[in-house]
Motif scaffolding. Structure first.
Motif, short mmCIF file in Angstrom:
data_model
loop_
_atom_site.label_atom_id
_atom_site.label_comp_id
_atom_site.label_asym_id
_atom_site.label_seq_id
_atom_site.Cartn_x
_atom_site.Cartn_y
_atom_site.Cartn_z
N VAL A 56 0.13 -42.76 27.62
CA VAL A 56 0.66 -41.42 27.89
C VAL A 56 0.91 -40.73 26.57
CG1 VAL A 56 2.58 -40.14 28.89
CG2 VAL A 56 1.67 -42.14 30.08
N THR A 59 4.66 -36.38 28.46
CA THR A 59 5.10 -36.17 29.84
C THR A 59 5.47 -34.70 30.00
OG1 THR A 59 7.31 -36.92 29.26
CG2 THR A 59 5.87 -38.52 30.32
N LEU A 60 5.17 -34.17 31.17
CA LEU A 60 5.31 -32.74 31.42
C LEU A 60 6.12 -32.44 32.68
CD1 LEU A 60 1.58 -32.09 30.62
CD2 LEU A 60 3.48 -31.34 29.19
N ALA A 95 0.20 -30.98 38.87
CA ALA A 95 -0.26 -31.46 37.56
C ALA A 95 -1.06 -30.36 36.86
CB ALA A 95 -1.11 -32.71 37.73
N ASN A 98 1.07 -27.66 35.46
CA ASN A 98 1.86 -28.11 34.31
C ASN A 98 1.00 -28.55 33.12
OD1 ASN A 98 4.93 -28.22 34.94
ND2 ASN A 98 3.91 -28.82 36.83
N ALA A 100 -1.21 -31.02 33.04
CA ALA A 100 -1.34 -32.48 32.99
C ALA A 100 -2.71 -32.91 33.51
CB ALA A 100 -0.25 -33.13 33.83
N ASN A 101 -3.16 -34.06 33.04
CA ASN A 101 -4.41 -34.62 33.57
C ASN A 101 -4.16 -35.91 34.36
OD1 ASN A 101 -3.92 -36.47 31.53
ND2 ASN A 101 -5.89 -36.20 30.51
N TYR A 138 4.29 -35.95 35.72
CA TYR A 138 3.09 -35.29 35.21
C TYR A 138 2.93 -35.69 33.76
CZ TYR A 138 3.49 -32.37 39.37
OH TYR A 138 3.58 -31.91 40.65
N ALA A 139 1.68 -35.99 33.37
CA ALA A 139 1.46 -36.47 32.02
C ALA A 139 0.06 -36.11 31.52
CB ALA A 139 1.63 -37.98 31.95
N THR A 140 -0.03 -36.09 30.22
CA THR A 140 -1.34 -36.04 29.58
C THR A 140 -1.61 -37.44 29.09
OG1 THR A 140 -0.91 -33.77 28.85
CG2 THR A 140 -2.70 -34.94 27.77
#
Length: 143
Positions: A56, A59-60, A95, A98, A100-101, A138-140
Motif C-alpha cells: 500500500v 490510504t485514502l 474508490a 477517492n 484509489a486503485n 481505499y488505497a493506492t
C-alpha cells in the motif's frame, strides 16, 4: 375464533420466526459471476483482511457499505453473492471517487461486528432479504 386470531397474531409477531442464517461466500466466487465481469471494470482491486496484497502506497479513507437484496425464491448462496456484488460495486465507485486503485483490509461488518477472513465474505440470509455489510480502506497499491 378470537383466541385463534390472537394466537396467529402473536405467532406472526414472534422474533423466533425471523431467519438469520450466516452464509460464508468466497470473494473469488463473486468476482467470477458474469454480472461482476460486467459491473466491476478491473480498475479497482479488492483485498480481504489477511489476503496477500500489493504494498500500500497511500490510504485514502475508509467506507462501510451495507447492501441488501430480495431473497424470495432465491437460494441463500445466490442471494448472498448478489448482495456481495452490490457491496463491491459501491466500494469500487467510492474508490474511484477517492483516487484509489484498490480496497484493502476488507472485513465483513454485520451489525458493526467485524468478521475477518482472507477468502470469505459473511452474508446474513433471511426469509425475505439477504444482506452483506463490508468495511474496507481505499488505497493506492503498487501495480
Amino acid at each position: 375464533m378470537k383466541n385463534a386470531l390472537l394466537l396467529l397474531a402473536l405467532t406472526a409477531a414472534s422474533p423466533a420466526l425471523a431467519r438469520d442464517t450466516v452464509v460464508k461466500i468466497k470473494l473469488a466466487d463473486v468476482l467470477v459471476l458474469p454480472e461482476a465481469k460486467e459491473k466491476l471494470d478491473g480498475t479497482v482491486k479488492f483485498y480481504l483482511d489477511g489476503q496477500k496484497s500489493p504494498s500500500v502506497k497511500k490510504t485514502l479513507g475508509s467506507e462501510v457499505t451495507n447492501k441488501k437484496t430480495n431473497a424470495v425464491g432465491k437460494s441463500d448462496e445466490f442471494a448472498c453473492k448478489w448482495a456481495a456484488l452490490s457491496a463491491l460495486i459501491t466500494l469500487q465507485e467510492g474508490a474511484k471517487k477517492n483516487g484509489a486503485n484498490a480496497v484493502v483490509n476488507i472485513v465483513s461488518y454485520y451489525k458493526k461486528v467485524e468478521s475477518k477472513s482472507a477468502t470469505e465474505i459473511e452474508c446474513h440470509a433471511g426469509t425475505m432479504v439477504a444482506g452483506v455489510a463490508l468495511k474496507g480502506d481505499y488505497a493506492t497499491v503498487a501495480k
